[in-house]
Design a protein around this motif. Structure first.
Motif, PDB file in Angstrom:
ATOM      1  N   ILE A   9       0.850  -1.185   0.000  1.00 15.09           N
ATOM      2  CA  ILE A   9       0.000   0.000   0.000  1.00 15.09           C
ATOM      3  C   ILE A   9       0.889   1.238   0.000  1.00 15.09           C
ATOM      4  CG2 ILE A   9      -0.227   0.073   2.545  1.00 15.09           C
ATOM      5  CD1 ILE A   9      -3.180   1.009   1.998  1.00 15.09           C
ATOM      6  N   HIS A  10       0.458   2.245  -0.743  1.00 10.80           N
ATOM      7  CA  HIS A  10       1.262   3.460  -0.906  1.00 10.80           C
ATOM      8  C   HIS A  10       0.355   4.678  -0.761  1.00 10.80           C
ATOM      9  CE1 HIS A  10       4.182   6.288  -2.259  1.00 10.80           C
ATOM     10  NE2 HIS A  10       3.649   6.483  -3.452  1.00 10.80           N
ATOM     11  N   CYS A  11       0.633   5.525   0.238  1.00  9.39           N
ATOM     12  CA  CYS A  11      -0.185   6.705   0.508  1.00  9.39           C
ATOM     13  C   CYS A  11       0.652   7.980   0.377  1.00  9.39           C
ATOM     14  CB  CYS A  11      -0.782   6.638   1.910  1.00  9.39           C
ATOM     15  SG  CYS A  11      -1.888   5.232   2.174  1.00  9.39           S
ATOM     16  N   VAL A  12       0.046   9.007  -0.204  1.00 12.07           N
ATOM     17  CA  VAL A  12       0.689  10.324  -0.308  1.00 12.07           C
ATOM     18  C   VAL A  12      -0.341  11.383   0.046  1.00 12.07           C
ATOM     19  CG1 VAL A  12       2.374   9.601  -2.042  1.00 12.07           C
ATOM     20  CG2 VAL A  12       0.167  10.506  -2.779  1.00 12.07           C
ATOM     21  N   GLY A  13       0.131  12.554   0.420  1.00 11.66           N
ATOM     22  CA  GLY A  13      -0.767  13.641   0.774  1.00 11.66           C
ATOM     23  C   GLY A  13      -1.260  13.536   2.210  1.00 11.66           C
ATOM     24  N   THR A  14      -2.025  14.532   2.604  1.00 17.54           N
ATOM     25  CA  THR A  14      -2.570  14.578   3.962  1.00 17.54           C
ATOM     26  C   THR A  14      -4.029  15.015   3.913  1.00 17.54           C
ATOM     27  OG1 THR A  14      -1.852  16.877   4.242  1.00 17.54           O
ATOM     28  CG2 THR A  14      -0.341  15.144   4.993  1.00 17.54           C
ATOM     29  N   GLY A  15      -4.716  14.753   5.009  1.00 16.93           N
ATOM     30  CA  GLY A  15      -6.088  15.216   5.131  1.00 16.93           C
ATOM     31  C   GLY A  15      -7.089  14.079   5.148  1.00 16.93           C
ATOM     32  N   SER A  16      -8.293  14.417   5.541  1.00 13.21           N
ATOM     33  CA  SER A  16      -9.389  13.466   5.621  1.00 13.21           C
ATOM     34  C   SER A  16     -10.559  14.001   4.787  1.00 13.21           C
ATOM     35  CB  SER A  16      -9.819  13.289   7.082  1.00 13.21           C
ATOM     36  OG  SER A  16     -10.864  12.374   7.198  1.00 13.21           O
ATOM     37  N   PRO A  17     -11.300  13.114   4.164  1.00 12.80           N
ATOM     38  CA  PRO A  17     -11.243  11.644   4.187  1.00 12.80           C
ATOM     39  C   PRO A  17     -10.081  11.093   3.364  1.00 12.80           C
ATOM     40  CG  PRO A  17     -12.887  12.358   2.608  1.00 12.80           C
ATOM     41  CD  PRO A  17     -12.418  13.603   3.298  1.00 12.80           C
ATOM     42  N   THR A  18      -9.701   9.865   3.650  1.00 11.00           N
ATOM     43  CA  THR A  18      -8.683   9.185   2.864  1.00 11.00           C
ATOM     44  C   THR A  18      -9.312   8.677   1.572  1.00 11.00           C
ATOM     45  OG1 THR A  18      -7.373   8.509   4.776  1.00 11.00           O
ATOM     46  CG2 THR A  18      -7.154   7.180   2.781  1.00 11.00           C
ATOM     47  N   VAL A  19      -8.651   8.953   0.463  1.00 15.50           N
ATOM     48  CA  VAL A  19      -9.119   8.499  -0.849  1.00 15.50           C
ATOM     49  C   VAL A  19      -8.378   7.213  -1.204  1.00 15.50           C
ATOM     50  CG1 VAL A  19      -9.330   9.061  -3.296  1.00 15.50           C
ATOM     51  CG2 VAL A  19      -9.569  10.869  -1.568  1.00 15.50           C
ATOM     52  N   LEU A  20      -9.117   6.162  -1.506  1.00 19.40           N
ATOM     53  CA  LEU A  20      -8.514   4.887  -1.849  1.00 19.40           C
ATOM     54  C   LEU A  20      -8.815   4.562  -3.306  1.00 19.40           C
ATOM     55  CD1 LEU A  20      -6.983   2.390  -0.626  1.00 19.40           C
ATOM     56  CD2 LEU A  20      -9.221   1.299  -0.633  1.00 19.40           C
ATOM     57  N   LEU A  21      -7.754   4.343  -4.084  1.00 16.80           N
ATOM     58  CA  LEU A  21      -7.888   4.062  -5.511  1.00 16.80           C
ATOM     59  C   LEU A  21      -7.837   2.555  -5.758  1.00 16.80           C
ATOM     60  CD1 LEU A  21      -5.442   6.815  -6.859  1.00 16.80           C
ATOM     61  CD2 LEU A  21      -7.901   7.006  -6.407  1.00 16.80           C
ATOM     62  N   GLU A  22      -8.898   2.021  -6.336  1.00 20.20           N
ATOM     63  CA  GLU A  22      -9.023   0.579  -6.601  1.00 20.20           C
ATOM     64  C   GLU A  22      -8.997   0.357  -8.114  1.00 20.20           C
ATOM     65  OE1 GLU A  22      -8.813  -2.871  -5.698  1.00 20.20           O
ATOM     66  OE2 GLU A  22     -10.249  -2.397  -4.096  1.00 20.20           O
ATOM     67  N   GLY A  23      -7.938  -0.303  -8.598  1.00 19.11           N
ATOM     68  CA  GLY A  23      -7.774  -0.499 -10.028  1.00 19.11           C
ATOM     69  C   GLY A  23      -8.676  -1.570 -10.593  1.00 19.11           C
ATOM     70  N   GLY A  24      -8.697  -1.650 -11.930  1.00 19.07           N
ATOM     71  CA  GLY A  24      -9.469  -2.671 -12.614  1.00 19.07           C
ATOM     72  C   GLY A  24      -8.730  -3.991 -12.671  1.00 19.07           C
ATOM     73  N   ASN A  25      -9.276  -4.919 -13.428  1.00 18.32           N
ATOM     74  CA  ASN A  25      -8.677  -6.237 -13.549  1.00 18.32           C
ATOM     75  C   ASN A  25      -7.253  -6.124 -14.090  1.00 18.32           C
ATOM     76  OD1 ASN A  25      -8.538  -8.950 -15.623  1.00 18.32           O
ATOM     77  ND2 ASN A  25      -9.085  -9.264 -13.484  1.00 18.32           N
ATOM     78  N   ALA A  26      -6.336  -6.788 -13.406  1.00 23.97           N
ATOM     79  CA  ALA A  26      -4.909  -6.844 -13.796  1.00 23.97           C
ATOM     80  C   ALA A  26      -4.186  -5.512 -13.595  1.00 23.97           C
ATOM     81  CB  ALA A  26      -4.750  -7.305 -15.247  1.00 23.97           C
ATOM     82  N   SER A  27      -4.808  -4.551 -12.927  1.00 25.22           N
ATOM     83  CA  SER A  27      -4.208  -3.219 -12.792  1.00 25.22           C
ATOM     84  C   SER A  27      -3.521  -3.058 -11.441  1.00 25.22           C
ATOM     85  CB  SER A  27      -5.277  -2.130 -12.940  1.00 25.22           C
ATOM     86  OG  SER A  27      -5.855  -2.171 -14.220  1.00 25.22           O
ATOM     87  N   PRO A  28      -2.190  -2.910 -11.427  1.00 26.09           N
ATOM     88  CA  PRO A  28      -1.487  -2.689 -10.168  1.00 26.09           C
ATOM     89  C   PRO A  28      -1.635  -1.247  -9.702  1.00 26.09           C
ATOM     90  CG  PRO A  28       0.069  -2.620 -11.979  1.00 26.09           C
ATOM     91  CD  PRO A  28      -1.279  -2.954 -12.580  1.00 26.09           C
ATOM     92  N   ALA A  29      -1.079  -0.956  -8.541  1.00 25.48           N
ATOM     93  CA  ALA A  29      -1.140   0.398  -8.003  1.00 25.48           C
ATOM     94  C   ALA A  29      -0.540   1.420  -8.971  1.00 25.48           C
ATOM     95  CB  ALA A  29      -0.410   0.450  -6.657  1.00 25.48           C
ATOM     96  N   LEU A  30       0.473   1.008  -9.731  1.00 24.36           N
ATOM     97  CA  LEU A  30       1.131   1.926 -10.664  1.00 24.36           C
ATOM     98  C   LEU A  30       0.201   2.438 -11.754  1.00 24.36           C
ATOM     99  CD1 LEU A  30       4.670   0.353 -11.260  1.00 24.36           C
ATOM    100  CD2 LEU A  30       4.131   2.494 -10.075  1.00 24.36           C
ATOM    101  N   SER A  31      -0.917   1.753 -11.975  1.00 17.70           N
ATOM    102  CA  SER A  31      -1.831   2.205 -13.021  1.00 17.70           C
ATOM    103  C   SER A  31      -2.433   3.582 -12.693  1.00 17.70           C
ATOM    104  CB  SER A  31      -2.948   1.181 -13.236  1.00 17.70           C
ATOM    105  OG  SER A  31      -3.769   1.066 -12.088  1.00 17.70           O
ATOM    106  N   TRP A  32      -2.296   4.024 -11.435  1.00 20.33           N
ATOM    107  CA  TRP A  32      -2.819   5.323 -11.007  1.00 20.33           C
ATOM    108  C   TRP A  32      -1.734   6.402 -10.994  1.00 20.33           C
ATOM    109  CZ3 TRP A  32      -7.944   5.705 -10.745  1.00 20.33           C
ATOM    110  CH2 TRP A  32      -8.696   4.566 -10.476  1.00 20.33           C
ATOM    111  N   MET A  33      -0.623   6.164 -11.679  1.00 21.96           N
ATOM    112  CA  MET A  33       0.529   7.077 -11.572  1.00 21.96           C
ATOM    113  C   MET A  33       0.232   8.504 -12.026  1.00 21.96           C
ATOM    114  SD  MET A  33       3.019   5.891 -14.733  1.00 21.96           S
ATOM    115  CE  MET A  33       2.975   4.144 -14.394  1.00 21.96           C
ATOM    116  N   LEU A  34      -0.756   8.698 -12.882  1.00 20.23           N
ATOM    117  CA  LEU A  34      -1.105  10.048 -13.330  1.00 20.23           C
ATOM    118  C   LEU A  34      -2.179  10.689 -12.459  1.00 20.23           C
ATOM    119  CD1 LEU A  34      -1.227   9.489 -17.210  1.00 20.23           C
ATOM    120  CD2 LEU A  34       0.614  10.508 -15.861  1.00 20.23           C
ATOM    121  N   VAL A  35      -2.821   9.904 -11.611  1.00 20.52           N
ATOM    122  CA  VAL A  35      -3.920  10.403 -10.783  1.00 20.52           C
ATOM    123  C   VAL A  35      -3.473  10.688  -9.360  1.00 20.52           C
ATOM    124  CG1 VAL A  35      -6.181   9.830  -9.793  1.00 20.52           C
ATOM    125  CG2 VAL A  35      -5.653   9.207 -12.162  1.00 20.52           C
TER     126      VAL A  35
END
Length: 335
Positions: free
Chosen positions: A73-99
């Motif tokens: 798990i990899h978190c950046v930024g601060t504040g609440s609520p925590t935003v959790l990014l859930e990728g699609g099929n076969a998509s690792p955490a890196l698939s959110w690198m632009l978001v």
């Protein structure tokens, strides 16, 4: 009646096609031998190069024990609520690198790898939406990442965030769907689902071969990469996505996608803020997808549908700014 001269020339006439066939056969054997040799060389190259991947591609976040195996798990930024990014099929955490980096200006944003994907270890448990939501809950608890959460689910990940909200409703305060899959699409488009069920295993075998003979490392993904990132980042995403454990996990997830459709069918998201982003050049081109997106928007009394006409299914790559804006809107409405 054939003349003597005719009879003398017949063997030459008959043998000519045989010579052609023998030449073609020798050419095919030579081509096959070349493919085998190149494949062996590529496999050797991949095996040697992969030994340095641990140092070359370290996990950007933390590895957390979730009961017998570790998840990343990899978190950046601060504040609440925590935003959790859930990728699609076969998509690792890196698939959110632009978001993730841009959304982190709004609040704390976390990406993670489901079991078997990215840097997470495989799990022996079934890859059902219920199991995946349960593992995510354990990961967040063990990592000390408290709610409330805004869940962002892309493609098949849309089912996982809905299942999480169903199991842990007090933790979830908002949802963003990113060209997400809804169970009604499988039900109303059986021909497409049947075709996908047949094609996915074949594609995974081809992807496996692509990765094992070094092509992923040399030329990148057979499906192309992200236009807005470097070749090095695209190469890393491809290599990690085509690992054997990742391909096995993605196939298991896909075929278990409908395990809890009946349980989710009667659930709503109440009055939580919900934004549904639909790709005009993605799922919306399939029969039944538009209706499924509208259905998800109606899951909440505060839901709305936004169609992105120029985006393909991978909105994270084609229109990451739209996801960042949707996250900011949902977070602001909660605060």
């Amino acid at each position: 009646m054939a003349t003597l001269d005719t009879l003398r020339t017949m063997p030459a006439v008959v043998s000519r096609p045989r010579r052609v066939l023998r030449a073609i056969g020798r050419g095919l054997y030579a081509l096959l031998a070349a493919i085998i040799v190149l494949g062996m060389c590529g496999a050797t190259y991949e095996a040697l190069a992969a030994t340095g991947d641990t140092e070359r591609y370290p996990p950007p976040g933390r590895l957390i024990d979730v009961g017998g195996f570790q998840m990343h798990i990899h978190c950046v930024g601060t504040g609440s609520p925590t935003v959790l990014l859930e990728g699609g099929n076969a998509s690792p955490a890196l698939s959110w690198m632009l978001v993730q980096p841009e959304a982190a200006h709004t609040s704390r944003v976390c990406t993670y790898d489901r079991a078997g994907l990215g840097w997470s270890e495989p799990s022996s448990a079934p890859r059902t939406p219920q199991q995946i939501a349960s593992e995510l809950h354990t990961l967040l608890q063990n990592a000390g990442i408290d709610g409330p959460y805004v869940l962002v689910g892309a493609s098949l990940g849309g089912k996982y965030v809905r299942e999480y909200a169903r199991q842990y409703p007090a933790d979830v305060v908002g949802v963003v769907f990113v060209d997400a899959r809804h169970e009604s699409f499988d039900r109303e488009s059986p021909a497409y689902s049947t075709q996908s069920d047949r094609i996915l295993p074949l594609m995974n075998r081809l992807f496996w071969l692509w990765g094992r003979v070094g092509l992923a490392r040399l030329v990148g993904s057979p499906l192309g990469g992200y236009d807005a990132v470097s070749d090095a980042d695209n190469r890393q995403l491809t290599i990690i996505s085509l690992r054997p454990a990742a391909l096995a996990a993605s196939e298991a997830e896909y075929f278990a996608r409908g395990a809890h459709d009946a349980a989710m069918a009667g659930e709503t998201l109440g009055d939580r803020p919900v934004i549904v982003l639909a790709a005009g050049q993605g799922g919306m081109m399939l029969d039944g997808w538009a209706e499924a997106q509208e259905h998800m928007a109606r899951l909440s009394t505060r839901g709305r549908l936004v169609v992105l006409p120029e985006s393909g299914h991978a909105i994270q790559a084609d229109a990451p700014g739209a996801i960042v804006a949707a996250i900011a809107e949902v977070v602001a409405s909660i605060r």
